[in-house]
Every structure is written in structure tokens, then in C-alpha cells.
Design a protein around this motif. Structure first.
Motif: not given
Length: 225
Positions: A106-110
């Protein structure tokens, strides 16, 4: 319209049976053929039905039947169009948001957070979620969530380091549950960003393009943020 002598008992019985079979009072094809046969049997032998009259009645019934079929087809097309519009609206609302997909990266969200969920097959005395560097395997963060009930369990890593947030680096997630059967390695799901949507006249569904995970049909979306 088919004209039949009202003095015919066969006619009366046929009409009665037709009304029972068609509560709406609409003549079906079999009803029309039954009435036409009755008319032919009871016509005046000295003045039989003209061929033109017979063909006219057949053409009239065929026209009505054709209109019914067109109306039914238009109704189906309208329903399909409405369904397609709802999928387009749903896809438009999901653009820029994140949907839950099976996966362990996963990647960090806003907001600089990483979210996910996992299905626990039974009660767990502890659930440990570990976040690590995809390339090196280095542990970046670990969470112990304690006792959890059977079912879907959501987890979040907030306050992700700025270096990871700024580059939107991919992070690998592993989940371990301590149960009566021992330690279980579970397959998580993660929230991934919707980057675009694809659809067309050949398909009633809209396909989402999800970052790192590719195509996902809107019908497969179970949760979003």
C-alpha cells in the motif's frame, strides 16, 4: 377486430375461457387463433369471409403484437441505460478515492495514512500488523492490536514518516494473528487509489483502474474511503 356472431355458444365459452386465462383482458396469439377458428366455423356458408378481410385481421393482430414487442424492447433498453448511468455516477464519485482490494502493498493516502483490513477466521488473543520496506524488507512500523473477535478487522498506520509520504513509497504489510490453533499468517486487503475509469457500449459495467493493482469492476467494490 374479429366479428363473431353472439348467438354462438362456442364463442361465448371461448371468450369466458379467454378472460379466465388473461385477467388483464388482453388477447394473446392463442386466443386470437381460437376466436378466428370459431368465426370460420360459424360464418354464413352463403356469405363466407372474404380473403381480404381474413388477411386484414391477421395483419391487424400482427401489428399489435409487433408494437408490444417493440415496447418491451424499449423498456429493456431504458432499464439498461439507467443501470449504466448509475455505474458511471458511481465510478465518477470513486475517482481520487481509495477502494479496498486484496493485496499486501500500500501507499500513503492524501492524509499520510495507510489503511487496510483483514478477515479473522476465529477469535484472536492478539493481531500484529507489521509494515516494512518493499525493497529491503526493513521493518518500518509494527502494531499490536490485542484481543479481536472473529470477522473483518480494520487497521491504520497514521503518522507515516514524511519521507515515505512525500515519495508515496510502497509499503509491504504482513498480518499475524495469535489464535488457539497457533500463530496464523493472514492475507490482508489494502486501500488503493482509483486513478481512472473505463467503460463502453459493449459492457454495462464500469472498470476502475486502481493504482498498483490494475483493473477492478465496480461490482467488485466492497468498501471505499
Amino acid at each position: 377486430m374479429v366479428e363473431i356472431s353472439p348467438t354462438s355458444s362456442y364463442y361465448s365459452n371461448s371468450v369466458s375461457d379467454n378472460k379466465k386465462g388473461n385477467e388483464g383482458g388482453v388477447l394473446a396469439q392463442q386466443d386470437f387463433l381460437t376466436l378466428l377458428t370459431t368465426q370460420l366455423r360459424n360464418q354464413d356458408p352463403l356469405s363466407p369471409m372474404e380473403n381480404a378481410e381474413f388477411l386484414g385481421q391477421m395483419a391487424q393482430f400482427s401489428t399489435v403484437e409487433g408494437i408490444d414487442r417493440v415496447n418491451a424492447t424499449l423498456g429493456q433498453m431504458s432499464a439498461a441505460a439507467n443501470n449504466n448511468s448509475s455505474h458511471i455516477a458511481m465510478a465518477a464519485n470513486l475517482l481520487g478515492h481509495s477502494v479496498l482490494v486484496p493485496g499486501n502493498t500500500a501507499r500513503p493516502d492524501a492524509e499520510g495514512n495507510i489503511h487496510g483490513a483483514v478477515e479473522l477466521p476465529s477469535r484472536a488473543s492478539d493481531v500484529v500488523v507489521t509494515y516494512s520496506n518493499v525493497e529491503t524488507g526493513e521493518t518500518l512500523h509494527s502494531q499490536s492490536h490485542g484481543i479481536q473477535s472473529q470477522g473483518l478487522f480494520g487497521f491504520t498506520w497514521d503518522n507515516v514518516p514524511d519521507s515515505i509520504v512525500e515519495n508515496r513509497d510502497k509499503v509491504r504489510i504482513t498480518v499475524t494473528a495469535k489464535t488457539d490453533e497457533g500463530n496464523l499468517m493472514l492475507d490482508p486487503s489494502v486501500y488503493a487509489k482509483v486513478t481512472s475509469a473505463i467503460g463502453g457500449p459493449s459492457s454495462p459495467n464500469i472498470v476502475l483502474q486502481v493504482e498498483d493493482y490494475g483493473a477492478l469492476d465496480t461490482l467488485e467494490v466492497t468498501a471505499f474511503r
